[in-house]
Design a protein around this motif. Sequence first.
Motif, mmCIF file in Angstrom:
data_model
loop_
_atom_site.group_PDB
_atom_site.id
_atom_site.type_symbol
_atom_site.label_atom_id
_atom_site.label_comp_id
_atom_site.label_asym_id
_atom_site.label_seq_id
_atom_site.Cartn_x
_atom_site.Cartn_y
_atom_site.Cartn_z
ATOM 1 N N ASP A 83 -0.811 6.353 -2.965
ATOM 2 C CA ASP A 83 -0.557 7.763 -2.614
ATOM 3 C C ASP A 83 -1.540 8.672 -3.344
ATOM 4 O O ASP A 83 -2.179 9.540 -2.744
ATOM 5 N N THR A 104 0.827 -1.212 0.000
ATOM 6 C CA THR A 104 0.000 0.000 0.000
ATOM 7 C C THR A 104 0.863 1.266 0.000
ATOM 8 O O THR A 104 0.333 2.366 -0.074
ATOM 9 N N ASP A 105 2.182 1.084 0.079
ATOM 10 C CA ASP A 105 3.048 2.279 0.074
ATOM 11 C C ASP A 105 3.561 2.578 -1.336
ATOM 12 O O ASP A 105 4.742 2.784 -1.555
ATOM 13 N N THR A 106 2.628 2.579 -2.282
ATOM 14 C CA THR A 106 3.009 2.802 -3.677
ATOM 15 C C THR A 106 2.396 4.097 -4.188
ATOM 16 O O THR A 106 1.510 4.669 -3.550
#
Lengths: 639, 247
Positions: free
Chosen positions: A478, A472-474
Motif C-alpha cells: 500500500d 500484495t494486499d499488505t
Amino acid sequence: MTKLDSKIPEGNLKDKWTNYLNSMNLVSPANKKKLDIIVVGTGIAGAPAAASLAQLGYNVKVFCYQDSSRRAHSVAAQGGINAAKNYPNDGDSIYRLFYDMIKGGDYRARESNVYRAAEVSNEVIDQLTAQGVPFAREYGGTLSNRSFGGVQVSRTFYARGQTGQQVLLGSYSALKRMISEGKVKMYARRQMLEIVTVDGHARGIITRNLVTGETERHSAHAVILATGGYGTIYYLSTLAINSNGSAAWSAYKKGAFFANPSFIQIHPTCIPQLNDYQSKLTLMSESLRNDGRIWVPKEKDDKRPGNDIPEDERDYYLERRYPAFGNLVPRDVASRAAKERCDAGYGVGDTGQAVFLDFKHALEKQGKDVIEDKYGNLFEMYETITGESPYERPMRIYPAGHYTMGGLWVDYELQTTIPGLFAIGEANFSDHGANRLGASSLMQGATDGYFIIPNTISNYLSDKIRTGKVATDTKEFDEAEKEAKERLEKLLNVNGTQTASSFHKRLGKILWEYAGMARNEEGLKKALTMVKDLKNEFWKDVKVPGTSAEFNQELEKAVRIASAFELSQLLIKDALSRKESCGAHYREEYVTEDGEAKRNDEEYMYVSAWEYQGEDKEPKLHKEELKFEFVEVKQRSYK
Amino acid sequence: MKVKLKIWRQANAKAKGQFKNYELDDIQDEMSFLEMLDALNSKLIKEGENPVAFENDCREGICGTCGLFINGRPHGPGEQIATCQLHMRLFKDGETIVIEPWRAGGFPIIKDLVTDRNAYDKIMQAGGFVSVNIGGTPDSNAVLISKEHADEAMDAASCIGCGACAAICKNSSAMLFIAAKVSQLALLPQGKVEASKRAKRMVAVMDELGFGNCSNTGACEAECPKGISLAHIARLNREFLKANIKS
C-alpha cells in the motif's frame, strides 16, 4: 547495516568459485516451484538470468520498459565479447584475462569477482554458440578472434560489428523458449517505480503499465535488478534514449548502497557532436582501433582536410606516447589523450573537438574487401550520419559518455545490502573497477546472468521454502504504491513552462563540463550547486502534459529525469571525496609528471559505497577495503 | 529549411484517428528525422498541446523500436536504414512529409504513431530458438561451421524485428521476418535438427495472428532496413514443405 560483508569465499583465487559451489545451500526441484523471482530488465544479464532460473524450475516474472525484450540496449554493443579460450594460441589464460581486467580497472575492483567472471567466460561462448549465435568463423570452420584495447592477446569473439545484437538475440531466444513453455511470465512496457521491502527483505516491485498508465503490484521471494547503467545522465551519450538509472536509484533510496557512482567510462571513438539539437552520440566500435590509426595534425589549427595533410605533418599521438600498446591503449587513456590534444588546439573539424581515425594504411595493405568484411556495417553507419565515406576520408571521432562502472554495491553473491535484492550486469559495480576494458561488458552481463546468479540466489532462497506466496494486499505494498502514485501526480501538477528534456539537456551539460573526462575540486563544487539549483527549478517549472492514466511518454521521461538529478549529486559527491585519479576518474590535482592518472593506494584503495540517509541529508560513505593477494599492485603503464 | 508535416493522430486504440497538419521552420540538414520530431514535440508542449507519440530507443538503427511510415515508405526515403538513421538532408525545403504508423492487421495502433508489435514476439515464441538447455554445452570449436554458412546465417540474423516487412506487404505478411530466423538457424548445425518443425510452427502462429500470406512481390526485401534477402523465404519454404511431407 554499517559493515560491508563482501562474502568472499576462502581459498586460493582459482578455487574460490568451486569452493562456493560445493558449499552453498541448494533448493530442491520440488521447492523451486514454490518460489517466485522477479527480474527487471532483459538485456544481456536479465534475459539469461530469467531463462536460466526458469529452466531450474523457479516461477519467473520479467519486466522491461521496451515493447519487446529483444530491444534492451545490450543490442547495440558492437565489437565483441571476451573469453579466455586461447583459441589463437597466443598465450592467453583465465589468469591473464583476470589480470588484464584488474589492471585495466586500475586496481579498484574486487579480485574474487573478476576472477570468477574470467573463469566462467569460456562457458558463455559455448552456450551462445549452441544457441545459434553466428560468431565469425575462419575458413577452416573454427571461431575467429580479434584484439581489443588494453590487452596484448586476441580473445574477443565477434559477429561483425553487431556482436551485442547477436548475443542478446541468443539470450532472447532462450527466454522466448521459457515463455513458450509457460515458465516465465513476460511484462513488457513497464516502468519500475518502487522496490517493496517487507521486514527489510526485497519482496516485490511497483510498476507502471506504460500503455494504460495503471500502477501494478508484483510480489516475489527475491528481486533481481538487471536495469543497466546511467550513462544517459550526460544527456548526450552512446546509450539508448530511454536507458536510465531510476530503478537502481529507487533501490538506493530503499537502503541498497550505491558504489563508485563517479566511475563512468567515456568512450574514445564516437561520432562527434555536430549541433546543439543533437539527441545522442553514436559509438564507433573500439575494434576499429585494430586497423585504424588515430592522429591529429602536427601544427595547431590546421584546418586542411585530412587527406591533404602529408604523412610527415601528422602526429600519431597514441603510437608516439604509448609505443607498447599504440592505438590499442585502454579507453580511459585514449579518451584523455584525445581531449588533451583538442584542448591544446590540435583538434580537427569545424568545432576542433575531434581527432582523425584513419584507415588509409589498412586499406592499402589489406585491400577494401578485407576491411569491408571486418567493419563494413560500421563504415556504413558512419556515412549515414555524417555523409562522408571512411573508405575515402579519415573518420572524425571524439569521446562520449558510455558505460557506468559504478552501480549498486553487491557482495560475491551479487546481493545488494537489501537482503533478497540482487543486481547483475551494468546495474552493479562489480567487475570493472575504475575503467572497463572493451568487450568485457557483454562478458560480465552474460556470466552474471547465465551462470552466477542462478547459483548464488539459491543460497538466499534455501530458507524461504516455507514462506508461501508473498501477499500484495499488505501495508508495505500500500505504502510503496501510494508513494509511487504521489510522485507521478506531483510531476504532473507542477504545470510549469519547460519540457523535461530541456532540463535533462542542461543537467547533461553541467555534468559533462565538471564531472566528465577531467574533474577538479572547484568545478565539482560548482557543479553541485548548479545541479541543486536546476533540480529546484525543475520541480517549480517542468511541464508534463497529459495525465497518469494514459500512454504518456513525457511522464516517463520526467520520472527518469527527477531521479537523475539526485543521482548526479551523489556522483559529484563521490568524485569530490576521491582525492586521487584512477581509471576513468581523473582529478586534475592528482596526476603524474607526464599527465597520467596518479592513484593514491595508501588512502583510496577502497570501493566507496554510499548509504542513503533521507531527503536533503548527506549520504553516508562506507568503505570496502580492497585487498590484492594475487596480483602485484603497480602503476598502470601502457608505454 | 521549412517542412510541412501531415501526421496521424489517434488518442488511443479505440479512438478514431485523423491526419493533422503542422509546420516547422528552422530545420537543419544534419538533424535526424527523430530530432525534427523532438523539435515539433517541444514546440507542441510549450503551446499546451499534446505531443506526438512515437517510439524510438537506440537511435542508431539496431534496436528496431522506431518504425514510421514516411511518405508512403517504411522508414522513409533512405536505403537500408531505420527511421532513426534518416536525416533531414534527404528532404527538400518546403516539402510536405506524411507520417503514419505501421498499418498491418497484426500491428494494432496504441496511440498516434505507436503500434503494438507483440505479434512478432509471439511468432518467436512459437519456435524462433534452438531447444538447448543452459549449461553443459560442447566446446564451441567441437562443431566446425564453414565461413560461407556462418556469414549467410549472420546476414539473416541481422533482422532487427522492426516490422517494416509486414507494414509494406500488400498482404501484411510477416514471411520475411520468419524466414530470417528460420534461415539463420537452418544454416547452422545447431539449429538444423528442428528446422522444419520450427518453420511449420512459426508460420502457423503467423496465420493465427492476422498476417497474410506471401505472394512473392518482394516489397519486404526492398524496404527492409537490413537488406534481408528474399532468398531466405525460399529456404523457409523448403523447410515448410519438408515438414508437411513428413506429416
